[in-house]
Design a protein around this motif. Sequence first.
Motif, PDB file in Angstrom:
ATOM      1  N   LEU A 278       0.849  -1.195   0.000  1.00  0.00           N
ATOM      2  CA  LEU A 278       0.000   0.000   0.000  1.00  0.00           C
ATOM      3  C   LEU A 278       0.882   1.242   0.000  1.00  0.00           C
ATOM      4  O   LEU A 278       1.923   1.269   0.663  1.00  0.00           O
ATOM      5  CB  LEU A 278      -0.887   0.020   1.248  1.00  0.00           C
TER       6      LEU A 278
ATOM      7  N   ALA B  44       0.592   5.056   1.132  1.00  0.00           N
ATOM      8  CA  ALA B  44      -0.220   6.085   1.814  1.00  0.00           C
ATOM      9  C   ALA B  44       0.516   7.410   1.658  1.00  0.00           C
ATOM     10  O   ALA B  44       0.543   7.985   0.573  1.00  0.00           O
ATOM     11  CB  ALA B  44      -0.455   5.687   3.263  1.00  0.00           C
ATOM     12  N   GLY B  45       1.185   7.897   2.718  1.00  0.00           N
ATOM     13  CA  GLY B  45       1.936   9.156   2.595  1.00  0.00           C
ATOM     14  C   GLY B  45       3.253   8.985   1.841  1.00  0.00           C
ATOM     15  O   GLY B  45       3.839   9.962   1.364  1.00  0.00           O
ATOM     16  N   GLY B  46       3.747   7.759   1.769  1.00  0.00           N
ATOM     17  CA  GLY B  46       4.989   7.469   1.040  1.00  0.00           C
ATOM     18  C   GLY B  46       6.253   7.899   1.773  1.00  0.00           C
ATOM     19  O   GLY B  46       7.360   7.739   1.251  1.00  0.00           O
ATOM     20  N   GLN B  47       6.117   8.397   3.011  1.00  0.00           N
ATOM     21  CA  GLN B  47       7.283   8.986   3.698  1.00  0.00           C
ATOM     22  C   GLN B  47       8.239   7.926   4.259  1.00  0.00           C
ATOM     23  O   GLN B  47       9.397   8.228   4.542  1.00  0.00           O
ATOM     24  CB  GLN B  47       6.833   9.939   4.800  1.00  0.00           C
ATOM     25  N   SER B  48       7.773   6.713   4.406  1.00  0.00           N
ATOM     26  CA  SER B  48       8.658   5.609   4.791  1.00  0.00           C
ATOM     27  C   SER B  48       8.827   4.642   3.630  1.00  0.00           C
ATOM     28  O   SER B  48       9.925   4.125   3.390  1.00  0.00           O
ATOM     29  CB  SER B  48       8.090   4.845   6.001  1.00  0.00           C
ATOM     30  N   LEU B  49       7.744   4.411   2.892  1.00  0.00           N
ATOM     31  CA  LEU B  49       7.802   3.444   1.786  1.00  0.00           C
ATOM     32  C   LEU B  49       8.763   3.903   0.687  1.00  0.00           C
ATOM     33  O   LEU B  49       9.596   3.122   0.211  1.00  0.00           O
ATOM     34  CB  LEU B  49       6.391   3.247   1.205  1.00  0.00           C
TER      35      LEU B  49
ATOM     36  N   THR C 168       0.835   9.439   7.296  1.00  0.00           N
ATOM     37  CA  THR C 168      -0.489   9.077   7.814  1.00  0.00           C
ATOM     38  C   THR C 168      -0.382   8.201   9.062  1.00  0.00           C
ATOM     39  O   THR C 168       0.626   7.521   9.276  1.00  0.00           O
ATOM     40  CB  THR C 168      -1.290   8.285   6.756  1.00  0.00           C
TER      41      THR C 168
ATOM     42  N   GLU D  47       6.730   7.734  17.053  1.00  0.00           N
ATOM     43  CA  GLU D  47       5.892   8.219  18.141  1.00  0.00           C
ATOM     44  C   GLU D  47       4.498   7.576  18.143  1.00  0.00           C
ATOM     45  O   GLU D  47       3.952   7.251  19.206  1.00  0.00           O
ATOM     46  CB  GLU D  47       5.722   9.747  18.050  1.00  0.00           C
TER      47      GLU D  47
ATOM     48  N   VAL E 191      -4.796  -1.433   7.582  1.00  0.00           N
ATOM     49  CA  VAL E 191      -5.363  -0.708   8.720  1.00  0.00           C
ATOM     50  C   VAL E 191      -6.358   0.304   8.171  1.00  0.00           C
ATOM     51  O   VAL E 191      -6.048   1.010   7.206  1.00  0.00           O
ATOM     52  CB  VAL E 191      -4.252   0.030   9.496  1.00  0.00           C
TER      53      VAL E 191
HETATM   54  C1  LIG Z   1      13.274  12.373   7.026  1.00  0.00           C
HETATM   55  C2  LIG Z   1      12.176  11.599   7.742  1.00  0.00           C
HETATM   56  C3  LIG Z   1      12.092  11.708   9.116  1.00  0.00           C
HETATM   57  C4  LIG Z   1      11.100  10.993   9.799  1.00  0.00           C
HETATM   58  N1  LIG Z   1      11.040  11.122  11.147  1.00  0.00           N
HETATM   59  C5  LIG Z   1      10.077  10.469  11.823  1.00  0.00           C
HETATM   60  C6  LIG Z   1       9.956  10.589  13.234  1.00  0.00           C
HETATM   61  O1  LIG Z   1      10.693  11.324  13.898  1.00  0.00           O
HETATM   62  N2  LIG Z   1       8.978   9.876  13.859  1.00  0.00           N
HETATM   63  C7  LIG Z   1       8.112   9.057  13.167  1.00  0.00           C
HETATM   64  O2  LIG Z   1       7.250   8.418  13.769  1.00  0.00           O
HETATM   65  N3  LIG Z   1       8.202   8.938  11.819  1.00  0.00           N
HETATM   66  C8  LIG Z   1       9.138   9.614  11.144  1.00  0.00           C
HETATM   67  N4  LIG Z   1       9.204   9.487   9.789  1.00  0.00           N
HETATM   68  C9  LIG Z   1       8.248   8.582   9.107  1.00  0.00           C
HETATM   69  C10 LIG Z   1       6.913   9.265   8.835  1.00  0.00           C
HETATM   70  O3  LIG Z   1       6.227   9.502  10.043  1.00  0.00           O
HETATM   71  C11 LIG Z   1       6.028   8.412   7.953  1.00  0.00           C
HETATM   72  O4  LIG Z   1       5.048   9.262   7.467  1.00  0.00           O
HETATM   73  C12 LIG Z   1       5.312   7.217   8.553  1.00  0.00           C
HETATM   74  O5  LIG Z   1       6.169   6.360   9.243  1.00  0.00           O
HETATM   75  C13 LIG Z   1       4.663   6.355   7.475  1.00  0.00           C
HETATM   76  O6  LIG Z   1       3.507   6.938   7.088  1.00  0.00           O
HETATM   77  P1  LIG Z   1       3.151   7.060   5.547  1.00  0.00           P
HETATM   78  O7  LIG Z   1       1.715   7.404   5.489  1.00  0.00           O
HETATM   79  O8  LIG Z   1       4.107   7.970   4.908  1.00  0.00           O
HETATM   80  O9  LIG Z   1       3.310   5.531   5.044  1.00  0.00           O
HETATM   81  P2  LIG Z   1       3.945   4.972   3.720  1.00  0.00           P
HETATM   82  O10 LIG Z   1       5.352   5.395   3.594  1.00  0.00           O
HETATM   83  O11 LIG Z   1       3.051   5.221   2.564  1.00  0.00           O
HETATM   84  O12 LIG Z   1       3.873   3.408   4.076  1.00  0.00           O
HETATM   85  C14 LIG Z   1       4.675   2.858   5.087  1.00  0.00           C
HETATM   86  C15 LIG Z   1       4.380   1.362   5.185  1.00  0.00           C
HETATM   87  O13 LIG Z   1       3.069   1.155   5.692  1.00  0.00           O
HETATM   88  C16 LIG Z   1       2.253   0.454   4.735  1.00  0.00           C
HETATM   89  N5  LIG Z   1       0.945   1.087   4.849  1.00  0.00           N
HETATM   90  C17 LIG Z   1       0.611   2.378   4.605  1.00  0.00           C
HETATM   91  N6  LIG Z   1      -0.667   2.593   4.923  1.00  0.00           N
HETATM   92  C18 LIG Z   1      -1.159   1.420   5.364  1.00  0.00           C
HETATM   93  C19 LIG Z   1      -2.419   1.011   5.861  1.00  0.00           C
HETATM   94  N7  LIG Z   1      -3.451   1.849   5.965  1.00  0.00           N
HETATM   95  N8  LIG Z   1      -2.565  -0.280   6.234  1.00  0.00           N
HETATM   96  C20 LIG Z   1      -1.539  -1.146   6.152  1.00  0.00           C
HETATM   97  N9  LIG Z   1      -0.329  -0.828   5.676  1.00  0.00           N
HETATM   98  C21 LIG Z   1      -0.136   0.460   5.317  1.00  0.00           C
HETATM   99  C22 LIG Z   1       2.946   0.639   3.403  1.00  0.00           C
HETATM  100  O14 LIG Z   1       2.632  -0.406   2.509  1.00  0.00           O
HETATM  101  C23 LIG Z   1       4.394   0.635   3.828  1.00  0.00           C
HETATM  102  O15 LIG Z   1       4.839  -0.677   4.025  1.00  0.00           O
HETATM  103  C24 LIG Z   1      10.172  10.183   9.072  1.00  0.00           C
HETATM  104  C25 LIG Z   1      10.254  10.107   7.683  1.00  0.00           C
HETATM  105  C26 LIG Z   1      11.244  10.806   7.020  1.00  0.00           C
HETATM  106  C27 LIG Z   1      11.298  10.711   5.517  1.00  0.00           C
END
Ligand SMILES: Cc1cc2nc3c(=O)[nH]c(=O)nc-3n(C[C@H](O)[C@H](O)[C@H](O)COP(=O)(O)OP(=O)(O)OC[C@H]3O[C@@H](n4cnc5c(N)ncnc54)[C@H](O)[C@@H]3O)c2cc1C
Length: 300
Positions: A30, A32-37, A111, A124, A167
Amino acid sequence: MKPPPFDYARADSVDEAVSLLAHHRGGAKLLAGGQSLVPMLNFRLLHPALLVDVNRISGLAGIEERNGALRIGALTRHRQIEVSRAVGDHFPVLRTAVRHVAHLAIRNRGTLGGSLAHADPAAELPMMALLLDAKIEISGPNGPRRLEAREFFRSALTTALDDAEMVTGVELPLLPPATGWGFEEVARRAGDFALAAAAATLTLAAGGKVAEARLAIMGAHEFPLRIAAAEARLAGEAPCSGALGAAAKAAREAVEPDDDLHASADLRRHLVEVLARRALESAARRARELAAQVTGGRAP
Ligand SMILES: Cc1cc2nc3c(=O)[nH]c(=O)nc-3n(C[C@H](O)[C@H](O)[C@H](O)COP(=O)(O)OP(=O)(O)OC[C@H]3O[C@@H](n4cnc5c(N)ncnc54)[C@H](O)[C@@H]3O)c2cc1C
């Protein structure tokens, strides 16, 4: 770095997203925000055949109070949680915690569902889900199910989610009145992942004894932890500095950190004890202030 090649599909509903995941068993992720993926793709740590974009699924984002709980949809951005009035009113500890997630640009995209599913041990929101006894709503090929947060996080970057499950939201039961809170975190720079953090809530009974204490820790173990020994140590006690200090020591003993590039295991253990004590002290102070408001200015 560039990601490996992948196909892209945009899901318009939870059912469609789940059926795409089920069809590609383990080969789809999936988005979502793409910030970890996206960083993981760019580092070639993942090679999914298909990305299923959930950003256009209507009804997946939002914050709503109902039946004695706050429900937060999986696609709710960190920033929406940060500025939500309902979150600020009912869970100031969550609002404070989410401000420590990365930087504003990342919080605008990241997200809740992505953060929980990614399950970074230094994130967090997983710790807050544990602290606040979140019920995590999940949809999969066999329909919906709900898991307690403490059943959801299994190890670093690993949860109880099946490959074809997603989720859809979390429900946070509202806290009793006279519940104080504390949140403490240490990171090398503002916006960095934490070296360690602690969050606490403390509810006082009439008479000033602790009716319920909760303490959660992250960054010093392979997944976020509730510290049951600390909570048991405080239940029924007056929240004096001796009891709070003993509870913080119990947190230090419960974590099993590793040495890594950012900090030694000893430093993380030390941080856990100090941060746990400070979080508990803040929670006790706020609980006393709230209880004094109820009793017309007299401390309970
Ligand atoms: C420079 C940087 C610093 C950061 N610092 C922090 C920090 O201090 N603290 C912190 O907590 N995070 C931090 N992050 C991570 C950030 O919070 C991410 O947004 C978060 O971890 C993942 O959310 P996302 O929506 O971007 O998920 P995505 O990157 O889109 O997805 C992450 C994973 O979750 C899966 N996924 C997404 N949505 C769902 C769903 N609804 N159900 C099941 N699986 C799903 C995806 O398939 C993937 O495997 C940081 C990121 C960066 C790039």
